[in-house]
Design a protein around this motif. Sequence first.
Motif, mmCIF file in Angstrom:
data_model
loop_
_atom_site.group_PDB
_atom_site.id
_atom_site.type_symbol
_atom_site.label_atom_id
_atom_site.label_comp_id
_atom_site.label_asym_id
_atom_site.label_seq_id
_atom_site.Cartn_x
_atom_site.Cartn_y
_atom_site.Cartn_z
ATOM 1 N N GLU C 185 9.737 -5.349 -0.698
ATOM 2 C CA GLU C 185 8.913 -5.300 0.509
ATOM 3 C C GLU C 185 7.816 -4.250 0.381
ATOM 4 O OE1 GLU C 185 10.369 -6.308 4.039
ATOM 5 O OE2 GLU C 185 12.393 -6.879 3.433
ATOM 6 N N PRO C 186 6.976 -4.334 -0.641
ATOM 7 C CA PRO C 186 6.028 -3.247 -0.900
ATOM 8 C C PRO C 186 4.983 -3.092 0.193
ATOM 9 C CG PRO C 186 5.525 -5.117 -2.287
ATOM 10 C CD PRO C 186 6.805 -5.446 -1.591
ATOM 11 N N THR C 187 4.801 -4.120 1.017
ATOM 12 C CA THR C 187 3.710 -4.037 1.990
ATOM 13 C C THR C 187 4.198 -3.955 3.431
ATOM 14 O OG1 THR C 187 3.576 -6.438 2.044
ATOM 15 C CG2 THR C 187 2.120 -5.314 0.512
ATOM 16 N N THR C 188 5.516 -3.939 3.626
ATOM 17 C CA THR C 188 6.048 -3.956 4.993
ATOM 18 C C THR C 188 5.563 -2.773 5.815
ATOM 19 O OG1 THR C 188 8.004 -4.989 4.086
ATOM 20 C CG2 THR C 188 8.192 -4.136 6.313
ATOM 21 N N ALA C 189 5.444 -1.606 5.161
ATOM 22 C CA ALA C 189 5.078 -0.410 5.910
ATOM 23 C C ALA C 189 3.564 -0.234 6.012
ATOM 24 C CB ALA C 189 5.713 0.814 5.248
ATOM 25 N N LEU C 190 2.791 -1.199 5.493
ATOM 26 C CA LEU C 190 1.331 -1.020 5.481
ATOM 27 C C LEU C 190 0.647 -1.823 6.586
ATOM 28 C CD1 LEU C 190 0.660 -1.348 1.647
ATOM 29 C CD2 LEU C 190 1.211 0.702 2.952
ATOM 30 N N ASP C 191 -0.572 -1.417 6.940
ATOM 31 C CA ASP C 191 -1.366 -2.182 7.899
ATOM 32 C C ASP C 191 -1.722 -3.536 7.295
ATOM 33 O OD1 ASP C 191 -1.347 -0.073 9.568
ATOM 34 O OD2 ASP C 191 -3.281 0.724 8.916
ATOM 35 N N VAL C 192 -1.972 -4.515 8.181
ATOM 36 C CA VAL C 192 -2.183 -5.884 7.716
ATOM 37 C C VAL C 192 -3.343 -5.994 6.725
ATOM 38 C CG1 VAL C 192 -2.587 -8.246 8.424
ATOM 39 C CG2 VAL C 192 -1.288 -6.716 9.891
ATOM 40 N N THR C 193 -4.466 -5.341 7.028
ATOM 41 C CA THR C 193 -5.625 -5.477 6.140
ATOM 42 C C THR C 193 -5.328 -4.885 4.773
ATOM 43 O OG1 THR C 193 -6.411 -3.448 7.137
ATOM 44 C CG2 THR C 193 -7.407 -5.497 7.899
ATOM 45 N N ILE C 194 -4.587 -3.777 4.779
ATOM 46 C CA ILE C 194 -4.264 -3.113 3.522
ATOM 47 C C ILE C 194 -3.238 -3.919 2.740
ATOM 48 C CG2 ILE C 194 -3.387 -0.958 2.556
ATOM 49 C CD1 ILE C 194 -4.629 0.431 4.917
ATOM 50 N N GLN C 195 -2.369 -4.623 3.484
ATOM 51 C CA GLN C 195 -1.368 -5.487 2.845
ATOM 52 C C GLN C 195 -2.026 -6.450 1.864
ATOM 53 O OE1 GLN C 195 1.176 -7.781 5.326
ATOM 54 N NE2 GLN C 195 2.183 -6.010 6.233
ATOM 55 N N LEU C 196 -3.060 -7.152 2.350
ATOM 56 C CA LEU C 196 -3.696 -8.189 1.532
ATOM 57 C C LEU C 196 -4.308 -7.584 0.279
ATOM 58 C CD1 LEU C 196 -5.243 -10.475 4.262
ATOM 59 C CD2 LEU C 196 -3.076 -10.689 3.036
ATOM 60 N N GLN C 197 -4.969 -6.423 0.434
ATOM 61 C CA GLN C 197 -5.545 -5.756 -0.733
ATOM 62 C C GLN C 197 -4.462 -5.434 -1.757
ATOM 63 O OE1 GLN C 197 -7.521 -2.196 0.470
ATOM 64 N NE2 GLN C 197 -8.823 -3.245 1.961
ATOM 65 N N TYR C 198 -3.321 -4.966 -1.216
ATOM 66 C CA TYR C 198 -2.258 -4.543 -2.112
ATOM 67 C C TYR C 198 -1.682 -5.727 -2.869
ATOM 68 C CZ TYR C 198 1.346 -1.487 -3.903
ATOM 69 O OH TYR C 198 2.148 -0.744 -4.731
ATOM 70 N N LEU C 199 -1.504 -6.847 -2.145
ATOM 71 C CA LEU C 199 -0.971 -8.043 -2.800
ATOM 72 C C LEU C 199 -1.922 -8.521 -3.897
ATOM 73 C CD1 LEU C 199 0.403 -9.946 0.329
ATOM 74 C CD2 LEU C 199 1.688 -8.668 -1.389
ATOM 75 N N ALA C 200 -3.210 -8.476 -3.596
ATOM 76 C CA ALA C 200 -4.200 -8.882 -4.595
ATOM 77 C C ALA C 200 -4.105 -7.991 -5.828
ATOM 78 C CB ALA C 200 -5.598 -8.822 -3.985
ATOM 79 N N LEU C 201 -3.896 -6.711 -5.571
ATOM 80 C CA LEU C 201 -3.780 -5.756 -6.670
ATOM 81 C C LEU C 201 -2.577 -6.101 -7.565
ATOM 82 C CD1 LEU C 201 -4.722 -3.008 -7.867
ATOM 83 C CD2 LEU C 201 -3.022 -1.952 -6.400
ATOM 84 N N LEU C 202 -1.446 -6.413 -6.923
ATOM 85 C CA LEU C 202 -0.258 -6.767 -7.692
ATOM 86 C C LEU C 202 -0.517 -8.004 -8.547
ATOM 87 C CD1 LEU C 202 2.745 -6.212 -5.239
ATOM 88 C CD2 LEU C 202 2.088 -4.824 -7.199
ATOM 89 N N LYS C 203 -1.184 -8.992 -7.951
ATOM 90 C CA LYS C 203 -1.523 -10.221 -8.676
ATOM 91 C C LYS C 203 -2.376 -9.894 -9.903
ATOM 92 C CE LYS C 203 0.175 -14.064 -7.123
ATOM 93 N NZ LYS C 203 1.089 -14.697 -8.065
ATOM 94 N N GLU C 204 -3.325 -8.994 -9.704
ATOM 95 C CA GLU C 204 -4.239 -8.618 -10.767
ATOM 96 C C GLU C 204 -3.487 -7.960 -11.923
ATOM 97 O OE1 GLU C 204 -7.688 -6.670 -8.993
ATOM 98 O OE2 GLU C 204 -7.825 -5.544 -10.882
ATOM 99 N N ILE C 205 -2.575 -7.031 -11.540
ATOM 100 C CA ILE C 205 -1.771 -6.369 -12.572
ATOM 101 C C ILE C 205 -0.949 -7.399 -13.333
ATOM 102 C CG2 ILE C 205 0.182 -4.795 -12.946
ATOM 103 C CD1 ILE C 205 -0.871 -3.170 -10.572
ATOM 104 N N GLN C 206 -0.387 -8.341 -12.579
ATOM 105 C CA GLN C 206 0.447 -9.359 -13.208
ATOM 106 C C GLN C 206 -0.371 -10.226 -14.175
ATOM 107 O OE1 GLN C 206 2.102 -12.403 -10.660
ATOM 108 N NE2 GLN C 206 4.011 -12.356 -11.822
ATOM 109 N N ALA C 207 -1.583 -10.607 -13.748
ATOM 110 C CA ALA C 207 -2.430 -11.441 -14.598
ATOM 111 C C ALA C 207 -2.754 -10.712 -15.896
ATOM 112 C CB ALA C 207 -3.711 -11.802 -13.857
ATOM 113 N N ARG C 208 -2.933 -9.393 -15.821
ATOM 114 C CA ARG C 208 -3.307 -8.627 -16.998
ATOM 115 C C ARG C 208 -2.129 -8.434 -17.941
ATOM 116 N NH1 ARG C 208 -5.214 -4.033 -14.683
ATOM 117 N NH2 ARG C 208 -3.248 -2.981 -15.081
#
Lengths: 293, 305, 331
Positions: C185-208
Amino acid sequence: MARVEERIDESALGRPRGDLARLPWVSFAIIAVLVLVAVLAPLIAPHSPTEQSLPDKLLPPAWEAGGSARHLLGTDVLGRDVLSRLIYGARVSLIVAAVALLAGGGIGLIVGIVSGYLGGRTDSFLMRSVDATLTFPTILIALLLAVSLGPGLRTIAIAITVLIWARFARVVRGEVLAVKTRDFVALARVHGCSHLRIMAVHIVPNVLNTFMVLLTLHIGFVIIVEASLSFLGAGIPPPTPSWGQMVSDGRSHIASAWWLSVVPGAAIMLVVLAFNLFGDWLRDWLDPRLRQV
Amino acid sequence: MQRFVLRRLAQSVLLLFVLALIVFALARVSGNPADLLLREDATQEDRAHLLRALGLDRPIHEQLYLFLAGALRGDLGESIRYRKPATEVFFERLPNTLRLLPLAMVGALALAIPLGVLAAVYRGTLVDRVSGAVAVLGIATPSFWLGIVLIYVFSIRLGLLPSSRMGGPSHYVLPTITLGLFLVAGMMRLVRSSLLEVMGSEFVKLARLKGLSQTVVIWKHCLRNALIPVTTLFGVYFALLITGAIVTETVFAWPGVGRLTYEAVIFRDYPLLQAVILLKAIIVLGVNLGVDILYAYLDPRVRYA
Amino acid sequence: MDSAAGVVLEVRDLRAYLYTRWGVVRAVDGVSFVLREGETLGLVGESGCGKTMTGLSLVRLLPEPAGRIVDGQVLLEGEDLLAKSESEMRAVRGRRVSMILQDPQTSLNPVFTIGDQILEALGQHHVDGERSLAARAQEALRRVKVGAPEQRMRAYPHQMSGGMKQRVVGAIAVAGEPRVLIADEPTTALDVTIQLQYLALLKEIQARTRLAMLFITHDFGIVARMCDRVAVMYAGRIVETGPTRALFRAPRHPYTEALMASVPRLEGHVARLPSIEGQPPPLHDLPPGCRFADRCAYVADRCRREYPPTMPVGPAHEAACWRNEPSAPSR
């Protein structure tokens, strides 16, 4: 989810498994014996606690060389029977503990309830006073009282009250803050109950468990404080026997008559230990959240 | 930061003022303070003379003014027993107490921190149970009695250590133990419980996730956090030591301010006692203030708040 | 899909219990799944169903002394992690399997600077001995999009926002270039707008890095966005596993169905969101049959007696419900 699991986790970490529900029988027995002895002192004590008999002075306990069965725990410098003094001393300890705890605990309870229930400025003023009392070495005030009012039961009760009310007030206030937000309090307000009635009828019963636990946990502390004040000559004045006074009297004869100090001190330790263990058990049984107290 | 210091300073001064009022009032509750000062065999003229000399024949508010003004000048009356200014007697004795307190404090910390850590790390095992039992026993033992028992065992029976008064290093052993043990039990349990709390926190998991060993995590990551409550309570511990020193110095005939307090009590030397109490209060409050300021510098969260 | 290809992590019949004073809490009670290179598996369920405990079991960091792994295998590239010694495990944590924890507010040690905490992670794993550690720490921060890394290195956690802290936690988690990342639950404690950025970041790390991700969450919106496959967990067990699309289109376990029905949808206004009646059974006192029986709309006698086996219900899709038995009449 993590929250649920953390709660389970903490409770498991809190103390070793399995020794929770066990009633501390030994502590319980010591306390029962103490109370019985104190109540029945005149019937049990083999001698008068104040009767002097100079020919019998400084007799060692029965099991030591030179001891006699007439004085099981020996005699002091004035030939008084140590066992009898110990038995009557139990009375003093318990009476002082009862009076001081009821006074100090009662004031703490009232302050805690008023402070927690009313909140706002009253609360911050009362809690500032509590903090001030807690940071200050209040035992000095107790000594001051003893010198200005003269030693005695009244003085020592006031002194210990000053010493403990703040501890009670702080914990009770915390409880009240938790109780206050519950629905039945709001409901009582809606039904037009006065503040006084709400405090008495709705709040008090809900903090009573906490209060009982606090009382039990402080008995040992109060007994030690009383003994320390008596030791310092600011307790119950002689010739009334008190354990702290007995330790103090025996101090100058420690080389020749060790039992005069060691025996009453061991009695204090045993009784305080019993009350503390009993209090710990009661706390875990009634209200485990209080573990920090 | 400056406002914080000023506010704490103001609180301390207010507290001292209230204490001075209590001291002033208590001397008058039981009757005329002159009676506390006079010897038993004093005559009526002696009494009248004393009343005039101390200003006790004046109205109460003038008396209060005289008392507070005197206190501000450092004049807290003359000791009946020592026949000289009470503050002077206090400061003669203070260094002896200051030789004892740091030893007891350091000794207590040196014992309590490792024991508390061991109890937390090996929680539920024999180590934890034994240390728990020792703590419970420590809390139940009156320190005046412990001192006497130590004297009986080590001085009288074994003849290893001196039993009283100041002297060479060996004279410090028993008083330090008596005074320090007074603190160890509580400190040890505090270290244990706060370390356990820290060990359950998320950052410990993250540290373990980096591949650090349990030992490194405990000593590097946990202990520093766990010691924060101990440092916060330093002021409280100091106050406890000042209190504990009364009994310890009495038992060991140590010529410090603790023993002086006892003397003031048994000789009913009210001026001396009031001086001792006010001066000790100033020291305790001063230390507390110092600790708060120091703490604000040490903990980054408080520092930048 | 070739079932053996690219499997990085395979969990077989994992059981992890908590021994509390109220009894044994069977938090993870026979969990099996596989995780392939570059894929994201969502682990979904209500609070208290054992998701976090499953994640912690994989890195063997259950809360001590209460938590214990009692049975099962955790095969990382064929090696059983549960058979390893504690010191061997230390070499696995961070370097081969890593984890992002739920709460960024408490995941960083308050008394050390950000830089110290990242350096510590890098120092454990000598991935590249050439450049200085400090330069690599700054680069790690840059990769998780933390601005002005030189200054941030000297900051204390309380001086950063929650989102920023969680980025730092992410940087620490991937510092050792792990093969498997567990995100609890890495984004549960974050604000909604920041959640999306964080998820995108995780995706990016995974792609790399092509790492395999186990994404623990209770949010189906995030599952739809992040996950290739989903495993639904209920009362200590996985009740349904399948490709995200297939599972969303046609859930085959009544619990999954009920969960999906309680998620608000953008298309079509629903007057009232149905919620699942009742509570999951207490994990220290589980019934012999299906654990969802008491809350299930389709409950039958058999459900209360026997726990249903996991049965295939479609391509790479399986569920543990008697209703999927071939002989049973289908809906």
